[in-house]
Design a protein around this motif. Structure first.
Motif, PDB file in Angstrom:
ATOM      1  N   ASN A  44      39.989 -38.252  -7.759  1.00  0.00           N
ATOM      2  CA  ASN A  44      39.850 -37.168  -8.740  1.00  0.00           C
ATOM      3  C   ASN A  44      38.901 -36.092  -8.224  1.00  0.00           C
ATOM      4  N   HIS A  45      39.168 -35.635  -7.008  1.00  0.00           N
ATOM      5  CA  HIS A  45      38.259 -34.692  -6.372  1.00  0.00           C
ATOM      6  C   HIS A  45      38.474 -33.271  -6.882  1.00  0.00           C
ATOM      7  N   ASP A  46      37.446 -32.448  -6.680  1.00  0.00           N
ATOM      8  CA  ASP A  46      37.482 -31.016  -6.965  1.00  0.00           C
ATOM      9  C   ASP A  46      37.463 -30.267  -5.629  1.00  0.00           C
ATOM     10  N   GLU A  47      37.977 -29.037  -5.645  1.00  0.00           N
ATOM     11  CA  GLU A  47      38.012 -28.285  -4.396  1.00  0.00           C
ATOM     12  C   GLU A  47      38.246 -26.798  -4.666  1.00  0.00           C
ATOM     13  N   LEU A  48      37.571 -25.957  -3.892  1.00  0.00           N
ATOM     14  CA  LEU A  48      37.775 -24.510  -3.905  1.00  0.00           C
ATOM     15  C   LEU A  48      37.964 -24.072  -2.456  1.00  0.00           C
ATOM     16  N   ASP A  49      39.062 -23.379  -2.168  1.00  0.00           N
ATOM     17  CA  ASP A  49      39.456 -23.122  -0.783  1.00  0.00           C
ATOM     18  C   ASP A  49      39.593 -21.660  -0.434  1.00  0.00           C
ATOM     19  N   PHE A  50      39.078 -21.312   0.738  1.00  0.00           N
ATOM     20  CA  PHE A  50      39.582 -20.219   1.554  1.00  0.00           C
ATOM     21  C   PHE A  50      40.276 -20.881   2.744  1.00  0.00           C
ATOM     22  N   GLU A  51      41.546 -20.647   2.927  1.00  0.00           N
ATOM     23  CA  GLU A  51      42.250 -21.137   4.103  1.00  0.00           C
ATOM     24  C   GLU A  51      42.877 -19.949   4.826  1.00  0.00           C
ATOM     25  N   PHE A  52      42.636 -19.888   6.125  1.00  0.00           N
ATOM     26  CA  PHE A  52      43.155 -18.816   6.960  1.00  0.00           C
ATOM     27  C   PHE A  52      44.267 -19.394   7.820  1.00  0.00           C
ATOM     28  N   LEU A  53      45.448 -18.797   7.727  1.00  0.00           N
ATOM     29  CA  LEU A  53      46.642 -19.350   8.359  1.00  0.00           C
ATOM     30  C   LEU A  53      47.033 -18.483   9.542  1.00  0.00           C
ATOM     31  N   GLY A  54      47.035 -19.082  10.730  1.00  0.00           N
ATOM     32  CA  GLY A  54      47.344 -18.350  11.952  1.00  0.00           C
ATOM     33  C   GLY A  54      48.802 -17.946  12.031  1.00  0.00           C
ATOM     34  N   ASN A  55      49.128 -17.173  13.085  1.00  0.00           N
ATOM     35  CA  ASN A  55      50.475 -16.634  13.196  1.00  0.00           C
ATOM     36  C   ASN A  55      50.847 -16.425  14.658  1.00  0.00           C
ATOM     37  N   ILE A  56      52.117 -16.082  14.885  1.00  0.00           N
ATOM     38  CA  ILE A  56      52.575 -15.798  16.238  1.00  0.00           C
ATOM     39  C   ILE A  56      52.012 -14.456  16.685  1.00  0.00           C
ATOM     40  N   ARG A  57      52.078 -14.206  17.975  1.00  0.00           N
ATOM     41  CA  ARG A  57      51.542 -12.960  18.507  1.00  0.00           C
ATOM     42  C   ARG A  57      52.244 -11.772  17.862  1.00  0.00           C
ATOM     43  N   GLY A  58      51.458 -10.786  17.470  1.00  0.00           N
ATOM     44  CA  GLY A  58      52.007  -9.598  16.842  1.00  0.00           C
ATOM     45  C   GLY A  58      52.097  -9.687  15.328  1.00  0.00           C
ATOM     46  N   LYS A  59      51.860 -10.857  14.764  1.00  0.00           N
ATOM     47  CA  LYS A  59      51.877 -11.054  13.320  1.00  0.00           C
ATOM     48  C   LYS A  59      50.454 -11.336  12.832  1.00  0.00           C
ATOM     49  N   ASP A  60      50.168 -10.913  11.625  1.00  0.00           N
ATOM     50  CA  ASP A  60      48.805 -10.996  11.106  1.00  0.00           C
ATOM     51  C   ASP A  60      48.473 -12.387  10.560  1.00  0.00           C
ATOM     52  N   TRP A  61      47.168 -12.692  10.589  1.00  0.00           N
ATOM     53  CA  TRP A  61      46.660 -13.841   9.860  1.00  0.00           C
ATOM     54  C   TRP A  61      46.931 -13.622   8.371  1.00  0.00           C
ATOM     55  N   ARG A  62      47.126 -14.734   7.661  1.00  0.00           N
ATOM     56  CA  ARG A  62      47.219 -14.689   6.207  1.00  0.00           C
ATOM     57  C   ARG A  62      46.117 -15.554   5.624  1.00  0.00           C
ATOM     58  N   ILE A  63      45.784 -15.263   4.383  1.00  0.00           N
ATOM     59  CA  ILE A  63      44.707 -15.997   3.727  1.00  0.00           C
ATOM     60  C   ILE A  63      45.231 -16.617   2.443  1.00  0.00           C
ATOM     61  N   GLN A  64      44.791 -17.822   2.180  1.00  0.00           N
ATOM     62  CA  GLN A  64      45.192 -18.542   0.972  1.00  0.00           C
ATOM     63  C   GLN A  64      43.949 -19.007   0.237  1.00  0.00           C
ATOM     64  N   THR A  65      43.941 -18.842  -1.079  1.00  0.00           N
ATOM     65  CA  THR A  65      42.887 -19.423  -1.908  1.00  0.00           C
ATOM     66  C   THR A  65      43.519 -20.472  -2.814  1.00  0.00           C
ATOM     67  N   ASN A  66      42.722 -21.460  -3.176  1.00  0.00           N
ATOM     68  CA  ASN A  66      43.245 -22.521  -4.032  1.00  0.00           C
ATOM     69  C   ASN A  66      42.114 -23.115  -4.856  1.00  0.00           C
ATOM     70  N   VAL A  67      42.487 -23.690  -5.986  1.00  0.00           N
ATOM     71  CA  VAL A  67      41.540 -24.319  -6.911  1.00  0.00           C
ATOM     72  C   VAL A  67      42.113 -25.660  -7.338  1.00  0.00           C
ATOM     73  N   TYR A  68      41.327 -26.718  -7.167  1.00  0.00           N
ATOM     74  CA  TYR A  68      41.690 -28.050  -7.654  1.00  0.00           C
ATOM     75  C   TYR A  68      40.565 -28.582  -8.523  1.00  0.00           C
ATOM     76  N   GLY A  69      40.929 -29.313  -9.548  1.00  0.00           N
ATOM     77  CA  GLY A  69      39.943 -30.007 -10.353  1.00  0.00           C
ATOM     78  C   GLY A  69      40.439 -31.382 -10.733  1.00  0.00           C
ATOM     79  N   ASN A  70      39.566 -32.369 -10.589  1.00  0.00           N
ATOM     80  CA  ASN A  70      39.872 -33.718 -11.066  1.00  0.00           C
ATOM     81  C   ASN A  70      41.131 -34.298 -10.413  1.00  0.00           C
ATOM     82  N   GLY A  71      41.326 -34.000  -9.127  1.00  0.00           N
ATOM     83  CA  GLY A  71      42.462 -34.554  -8.403  1.00  0.00           C
ATOM     84  C   GLY A  71      43.794 -33.928  -8.746  1.00  0.00           C
ATOM     85  N   SER A  72      43.789 -32.693  -9.238  1.00  0.00           N
ATOM     86  CA  SER A  72      45.020 -32.066  -9.714  1.00  0.00           C
ATOM     87  C   SER A  72      45.813 -31.429  -8.577  1.00  0.00           C
ATOM     88  N   THR A  73      45.995 -32.175  -7.480  1.00  0.00           N
ATOM     89  CA  THR A  73      46.690 -31.621  -6.326  1.00  0.00           C
ATOM     90  C   THR A  73      48.156 -31.343  -6.615  1.00  0.00           C
TER      91      THR A  73
END
Length: 339
Positions: A110-139
Protein backbone atom coordinates in the motif's frame (compact mmCIF):
# COMPACT_ATOMS: atom_id res chain seq x y z
CA UNK A 1 0.48 41.49 -40.61
CA UNK A 2 -2.95 39.86 -41.11
CA UNK A 3 -5.58 39.59 -38.41
CA UNK A 4 -4.90 35.87 -37.96
CA UNK A 5 -1.15 36.46 -37.62
CA UNK A 6 -1.76 39.35 -35.21
CA UNK A 7 -3.99 37.14 -33.06
CA UNK A 8 -1.36 34.42 -32.96
CA UNK A 9 1.33 36.97 -32.13
CA UNK A 10 -0.80 38.43 -29.33
CA UNK A 11 -1.47 35.01 -27.82
CA UNK A 12 2.26 34.21 -27.95
CA UNK A 13 3.11 37.45 -26.16
CA UNK A 14 0.49 36.71 -23.50
CA UNK A 15 1.91 33.24 -22.91
CA UNK A 16 5.47 34.56 -22.65
CA UNK A 17 4.34 37.27 -20.23
CA UNK A 18 2.51 34.73 -18.07
CA UNK A 19 5.52 32.42 -18.08
CA UNK A 20 7.91 35.20 -17.11
CA UNK A 21 5.51 36.34 -14.36
CA UNK A 22 5.51 32.87 -12.84
CA UNK A 23 9.28 32.70 -13.03
CA UNK A 24 9.43 35.90 -11.03
CA UNK A 25 7.84 34.14 -8.07
CA UNK A 26 10.11 32.52 -5.53
CA UNK A 27 9.83 28.84 -4.72
CA UNK A 28 6.75 27.94 -2.66
CA UNK A 29 8.87 27.61 0.46
CA UNK A 30 12.22 29.02 1.54
CA UNK A 31 14.91 26.47 0.93
CA UNK A 32 18.62 25.81 1.28
CA UNK A 33 20.44 23.50 -1.10
CA UNK A 34 22.29 20.55 0.38
CA UNK A 35 25.57 18.82 -0.19
CA UNK A 36 24.91 15.22 -1.16
CA UNK A 37 26.21 13.70 2.09
CA UNK A 38 24.10 16.07 4.18
CA UNK A 39 20.83 14.58 3.01
CA UNK A 40 21.33 11.61 0.68
CA UNK A 41 22.97 8.20 0.42
CA UNK A 42 23.85 5.98 -2.56
CA UNK A 43 21.08 3.53 -3.40
CA UNK A 44 22.59 1.30 -6.09
CA UNK A 45 25.02 1.47 -8.98
CA UNK A 46 28.54 1.08 -7.56
CA UNK A 47 30.87 3.42 -9.46
CA UNK A 48 28.01 4.67 -11.64
CA UNK A 49 27.24 7.26 -8.97
CA UNK A 50 29.83 10.03 -9.22
CA UNK A 51 30.10 12.98 -6.84
CA UNK A 52 31.87 16.28 -7.44
CA UNK A 53 34.73 17.21 -5.15
CA UNK A 54 32.60 19.71 -3.25
CA UNK A 55 29.81 17.13 -2.90
CA UNK A 56 27.13 19.41 -4.35
CA UNK A 57 26.75 17.80 -7.75
CA UNK A 58 26.03 14.16 -8.60
CA UNK A 59 26.13 12.19 -11.83
CA UNK A 60 24.06 9.05 -12.29
CA UNK A 61 25.23 6.73 -15.06
CA UNK A 62 23.53 3.88 -16.91
CA UNK A 63 25.64 1.34 -18.79
CA UNK A 64 25.27 -2.31 -19.75
CA UNK A 65 26.12 -3.46 -16.24
CA UNK A 66 23.76 -1.32 -14.15
CA UNK A 67 21.90 1.90 -13.65
CA UNK A 68 22.34 3.95 -10.48
CA UNK A 69 20.47 5.97 -7.92
CA UNK A 70 20.42 7.72 -4.56
CA UNK A 71 17.93 8.11 -1.72
CA UNK A 72 17.27 10.62 1.06
CA UNK A 73 18.54 9.67 4.49
CA UNK A 74 15.19 10.59 6.07
CA UNK A 75 11.55 10.01 5.23
CA UNK A 76 9.28 13.05 5.15
CA UNK A 77 5.65 13.63 6.01
CA UNK A 78 4.92 16.37 3.45
CA UNK A 79 7.53 18.69 2.02
CA UNK A 80 9.13 20.48 -0.88
CA UNK A 81 11.71 18.45 -2.81
CA UNK A 82 13.73 19.82 -5.67
CA UNK A 83 16.74 19.24 -7.91
CA UNK A 84 18.38 20.85 -10.89
CA UNK A 85 18.70 18.11 -13.51
CA UNK A 86 20.52 17.83 -16.84
CA UNK A 87 19.46 14.85 -18.96
CA UNK A 88 21.57 12.64 -21.27
CA UNK A 89 21.83 13.75 -24.89
CA UNK A 90 21.93 12.02 -28.28
CA UNK A 91 20.22 8.61 -28.62
CA UNK A 92 18.43 7.90 -25.33
CA UNK A 93 15.59 5.53 -26.31
CA UNK A 94 14.67 3.19 -23.48
CA UNK A 95 16.40 5.34 -20.86
CA UNK A 96 14.37 6.50 -17.86
CA UNK A 97 15.53 9.14 -15.41
CA UNK A 98 13.33 9.55 -12.32
CA UNK A 99 13.08 12.07 -9.50
CA UNK A 100 10.37 10.96 -7.11
CA UNK A 101 9.12 10.24 -3.60
CA UNK A 102 8.04 6.79 -2.44
CA UNK A 103 7.65 4.50 0.58
CA UNK A 104 7.38 1.26 -1.40
CA UNK A 105 10.25 -0.32 0.48
CA UNK A 106 8.31 -0.02 3.77
CA UNK A 107 4.69 -0.29 2.63
CA UNK A 108 5.06 -2.88 -0.11
CA UNK A 109 1.34 -3.49 -0.64
CA UNK A 110 0.00 0.00 0.00
CA UNK A 111 2.76 2.39 -0.95
CA UNK A 112 2.50 6.07 -1.86
CA UNK A 113 4.45 7.73 -4.66
CA UNK A 114 4.88 11.04 -6.49
CA UNK A 115 6.83 10.90 -9.76
CA UNK A 116 8.75 12.93 -12.23
CA UNK A 117 9.80 10.45 -14.92
CA UNK A 118 11.84 11.52 -17.93
CA UNK A 119 11.47 9.25 -20.95
CA UNK A 120 14.30 9.10 -23.48
CA UNK A 121 13.90 8.99 -27.23
CA UNK A 122 15.59 8.20 -30.53
CA UNK A 123 18.00 10.69 -32.05
CA UNK A 124 16.21 13.77 -33.32
CA UNK A 125 13.20 13.25 -31.04
CA UNK A 126 12.66 15.09 -27.77
CA UNK A 127 12.64 13.78 -24.23
CA UNK A 128 9.17 13.52 -22.72
CA UNK A 129 8.18 13.96 -19.12
CA UNK A 130 5.58 12.07 -17.11
CA UNK A 131 4.13 12.88 -13.71
CA UNK A 132 2.17 10.43 -11.61
CA UNK A 133 0.47 10.17 -8.22
CA UNK A 134 -0.15 6.98 -6.24
CA UNK A 135 -1.67 6.57 -2.82
CA UNK A 136 -2.17 3.48 -0.69
CA UNK A 137 -0.99 1.09 -3.41
CA UNK A 138 -3.41 2.42 -6.02
CA UNK A 139 -1.20 1.40 -8.94
CA UNK A 140 -4.23 0.13 -10.86
CA UNK A 141 -5.60 3.67 -10.70
CA UNK A 142 -2.58 5.51 -12.03
CA UNK A 143 -2.92 9.25 -12.45
CA UNK A 144 -0.44 9.81 -15.26
CA UNK A 145 0.04 12.98 -17.24
CA UNK A 146 2.61 13.47 -20.01
CA UNK A 147 4.13 16.59 -21.50
CA UNK A 148 6.52 17.72 -24.18
CA UNK A 149 9.14 20.09 -22.81
CA UNK A 150 9.46 23.61 -24.21
CA UNK A 151 13.26 23.57 -23.94
CA UNK A 152 16.13 21.17 -24.53
CA UNK A 153 16.73 19.44 -21.15
CA UNK A 154 20.14 18.17 -22.33
CA UNK A 155 21.67 21.63 -22.95
CA UNK A 156 21.71 22.70 -19.32
CA UNK A 157 20.21 22.30 -15.88
CA UNK A 158 16.52 22.87 -15.21
CA UNK A 159 14.79 22.76 -11.83
CA UNK A 160 12.15 20.10 -11.13
CA UNK A 161 10.22 20.35 -7.86
CA UNK A 162 7.47 18.51 -5.98
CA UNK A 163 5.37 20.19 -3.31
CA UNK A 164 3.30 17.81 -1.17
CA UNK A 165 0.99 19.09 1.55
CA UNK A 166 -2.18 17.95 3.27
CA UNK A 167 -4.21 19.96 0.77
CA UNK A 168 -2.56 19.53 -2.59
CA UNK A 169 0.36 18.32 -4.68
CA UNK A 170 2.08 20.62 -7.17
CA UNK A 171 4.72 19.71 -9.76
CA UNK A 172 6.97 22.56 -10.93
CA UNK A 173 9.49 23.00 -13.74
CA UNK A 174 11.78 26.02 -13.30
CA UNK A 175 9.34 27.39 -10.70
CA UNK A 176 6.47 27.20 -13.20
CA UNK A 177 3.67 24.93 -11.92
CA UNK A 178 2.67 22.34 -14.51
CA UNK A 179 0.23 20.26 -12.49
CA UNK A 180 -1.82 20.55 -9.31
CA UNK A 181 -3.71 17.71 -7.63
CA UNK A 182 -6.13 19.04 -5.02
CA UNK A 183 -7.14 16.56 -2.35
CA UNK A 184 -10.84 15.64 -2.31
CA UNK A 185 -12.74 13.55 0.25
CA UNK A 186 -13.59 11.01 -2.47
CA UNK A 187 -9.89 10.29 -3.07
CA UNK A 188 -9.64 8.63 0.34
CA UNK A 189 -6.45 6.62 0.59
CA UNK A 190 -5.54 7.37 -3.02
CA UNK A 191 -4.07 10.64 -1.75
CA UNK A 192 -0.51 10.01 -0.46
CA UNK A 193 -0.66 10.08 3.32
CA UNK A 194 2.39 8.23 4.67
CA UNK A 195 6.00 9.37 5.06
CA UNK A 196 8.11 9.04 1.92
CA UNK A 197 11.76 9.06 0.94
CA UNK A 198 13.13 11.09 -1.98
CA UNK A 199 14.84 9.23 -4.81
CA UNK A 200 16.74 9.88 -8.01
CA UNK A 201 17.50 7.03 -10.42
CA UNK A 202 18.51 6.21 -13.97
CA UNK A 203 17.59 2.82 -15.39
CA UNK A 204 16.73 0.80 -18.50
CA UNK A 205 13.02 0.98 -19.31
CA UNK A 206 13.34 -0.51 -22.79
CA UNK A 207 10.21 -2.60 -22.39
CA UNK A 208 7.92 0.47 -22.32
CA UNK A 209 9.59 3.89 -22.19
CA UNK A 210 9.91 4.78 -25.89
CA UNK A 211 6.98 4.13 -28.22
CA UNK A 212 5.68 1.34 -26.01
CA UNK A 213 8.97 -0.55 -26.14
CA UNK A 214 9.50 -0.31 -29.89
CA UNK A 215 12.86 1.40 -29.42
CA UNK A 216 15.30 -0.10 -26.92
CA UNK A 217 18.32 1.26 -25.10
CA UNK A 218 21.38 1.06 -27.35
CA UNK A 219 24.50 0.73 -25.25
CA UNK A 220 26.68 1.83 -28.13
CA UNK A 221 25.80 5.31 -26.82
CA UNK A 222 26.52 4.47 -23.17
CA UNK A 223 27.20 5.59 -20.58
CA UNK A 224 23.99 7.61 -20.35
CA UNK A 225 24.59 10.36 -17.81
CA UNK A 226 22.07 12.39 -15.79
CA UNK A 227 23.44 15.20 -13.62
CA UNK A 228 21.87 16.54 -10.42
CA UNK A 229 22.69 19.68 -8.43
CA UNK A 230 21.08 22.19 -6.03
CA UNK A 231 19.36 19.42 -4.09
CA UNK A 232 16.59 20.52 -1.73
CA UNK A 233 14.88 18.56 1.05
CA UNK A 234 12.45 20.79 2.91
CA UNK A 235 9.91 19.05 5.10
CA UNK A 236 9.17 17.27 8.33
CA UNK A 237 11.35 14.15 8.85
CA UNK A 238 9.15 11.35 10.11
CA UNK A 239 9.43 7.79 11.33
CA UNK A 240 6.75 5.70 9.57
CA UNK A 241 6.74 3.13 12.36
CA UNK A 242 5.46 5.84 14.71
CA UNK A 243 2.64 6.79 12.37
CA UNK A 244 -0.40 5.30 14.10
CA UNK A 245 -2.70 6.43 11.31
CA UNK A 246 -2.76 8.95 8.50
CA UNK A 247 -5.27 11.01 10.47
CA UNK A 248 -3.24 11.17 13.62
CA UNK A 249 0.02 11.79 11.78
CA UNK A 250 -1.41 14.79 9.97
CA UNK A 251 -3.35 16.36 12.82
CA UNK A 252 -0.53 18.67 13.86
CA UNK A 253 1.15 19.14 10.50
CA UNK A 254 0.86 22.57 8.91
CA UNK A 255 3.61 22.30 6.29
CA UNK A 256 2.72 24.19 3.12
CA UNK A 257 -0.53 25.66 4.44
CA UNK A 258 0.15 28.96 2.67
CA UNK A 259 1.24 27.64 -0.72
CA UNK A 260 -1.78 28.47 -2.85
CA UNK A 261 -0.96 29.27 -6.46
CA UNK A 262 -1.04 32.95 -7.34
CA UNK A 263 -3.22 34.08 -10.23
CA UNK A 264 -0.24 34.59 -12.57
CA UNK A 265 1.13 31.15 -11.68
CA UNK A 266 -2.20 29.53 -12.44
CA UNK A 267 -2.35 31.31 -15.80
CA UNK A 268 1.13 30.04 -16.60
CA UNK A 269 0.21 26.51 -15.57
CA UNK A 270 -2.85 26.57 -17.79
CA UNK A 271 -0.74 27.85 -20.68
CA UNK A 272 1.87 25.12 -20.28
CA UNK A 273 -0.78 22.44 -20.06
CA UNK A 274 -2.61 23.75 -23.12
CA UNK A 275 0.52 23.81 -25.26
CA UNK A 276 2.55 20.91 -23.95
CA UNK A 277 0.37 18.29 -22.24
CA UNK A 278 -0.02 15.25 -24.49
CA UNK A 279 -1.85 12.81 -22.21
CA UNK A 280 -4.08 13.11 -19.15
CA UNK A 281 -5.84 10.32 -17.32
CA UNK A 282 -8.71 12.72 -16.65
CA UNK A 283 -9.79 12.46 -20.28
CA UNK A 284 -9.10 8.76 -20.79
CA UNK A 285 -12.61 7.33 -20.87
CA UNK A 286 -11.40 3.77 -21.51
CA UNK A 287 -9.73 3.79 -18.09
CA UNK A 288 -12.09 6.13 -16.29
CA UNK A 289 -15.64 6.35 -17.74
CA UNK A 290 -16.23 8.91 -14.99
CA UNK A 291 -13.27 11.22 -14.27
CA UNK A 292 -11.79 10.75 -10.78
CA UNK A 293 -12.99 13.28 -8.23
CA UNK A 294 -9.83 15.41 -8.29
CA UNK A 295 -10.02 15.97 -12.07
CA UNK A 296 -10.97 19.44 -13.25
CA UNK A 297 -12.50 18.89 -16.67
CA UNK A 298 -11.92 21.87 -18.95
CA UNK A 299 -14.16 21.84 -22.05
CA UNK A 300 -11.41 23.03 -24.42
CA UNK A 301 -9.06 20.34 -23.13
CA UNK A 302 -11.77 17.70 -23.31
CA UNK A 303 -12.35 18.52 -26.98
CA UNK A 304 -8.62 18.33 -27.71
CA UNK A 305 -8.11 14.99 -25.97
CA UNK A 306 -11.47 13.48 -27.02
CA UNK A 307 -12.02 10.17 -25.19
CA UNK A 308 -8.48 8.72 -25.31
CA UNK A 309 -6.69 11.15 -23.02
CA UNK A 310 -4.06 11.51 -25.75
CA UNK A 311 -3.25 14.25 -28.19
CA UNK A 312 -0.68 12.54 -30.40
CA UNK A 313 0.40 9.30 -28.82
CA UNK A 314 -0.11 6.92 -25.93
CA UNK A 315 1.26 3.61 -24.87
CA UNK A 316 -1.02 2.46 -22.07
CA UNK A 317 1.84 0.92 -20.11
CA UNK A 318 2.75 0.08 -16.60
CA UNK A 319 6.26 1.05 -15.71
CA UNK A 320 8.61 -1.34 -13.99
CA UNK A 321 12.02 -1.55 -12.46
CA UNK A 322 12.36 1.65 -10.45
CA UNK A 323 14.41 0.04 -7.72
CA UNK A 324 13.24 1.29 -4.34
CA UNK A 325 14.85 -0.89 -1.74
CA UNK A 326 16.52 0.62 1.30
CA UNK A 327 18.09 -2.72 2.20
CA UNK A 328 21.82 -2.54 2.91
CA UNK A 329 23.86 -2.73 -0.29
CA UNK A 330 26.97 -4.82 -0.85
CA UNK A 331 30.08 -2.96 0.24
CA UNK A 332 31.03 -2.17 -3.34
CA UNK A 333 27.72 -0.38 -3.88
CA UNK A 334 28.63 2.24 -1.31
CA UNK A 335 31.69 3.33 -3.25
CA UNK A 336 31.33 6.24 -5.61
CA UNK A 337 33.74 7.82 -8.04
CA UNK A 338 34.50 11.52 -8.21
CA UNK A 339 33.43 13.79 -11.03
Amino acid sequence: MGLKSLSTFTRSLFFLFSLSSALAFTAPVNFTTLAFDDGFSPLFGDGNLQRSQDGRRVRLLLDESTGSGFISQDLYMHGYFSADIKLPSDYTAGVVVAFYTSNGDIFEKNHDELDFEFLGNIRGKDWRIQTNVYGNGSTSRGREERYNLWFDPTNGFHRYSILWTQKHIIFYIDSVPIREVVRTPAMGGDYPSKPMSVYATIWDGSNWATNGGRYKANYKYAPFTAEFSNLVLKGRPSDPIEQISAKSSESGDSFGENTELAHAQRLSMNGVRHRHMTYSYCYDRARYPEPPSECVVIPSEQKRFKDTGRVKFGNGHRRHGKRRTRNPMPESDHKSASI
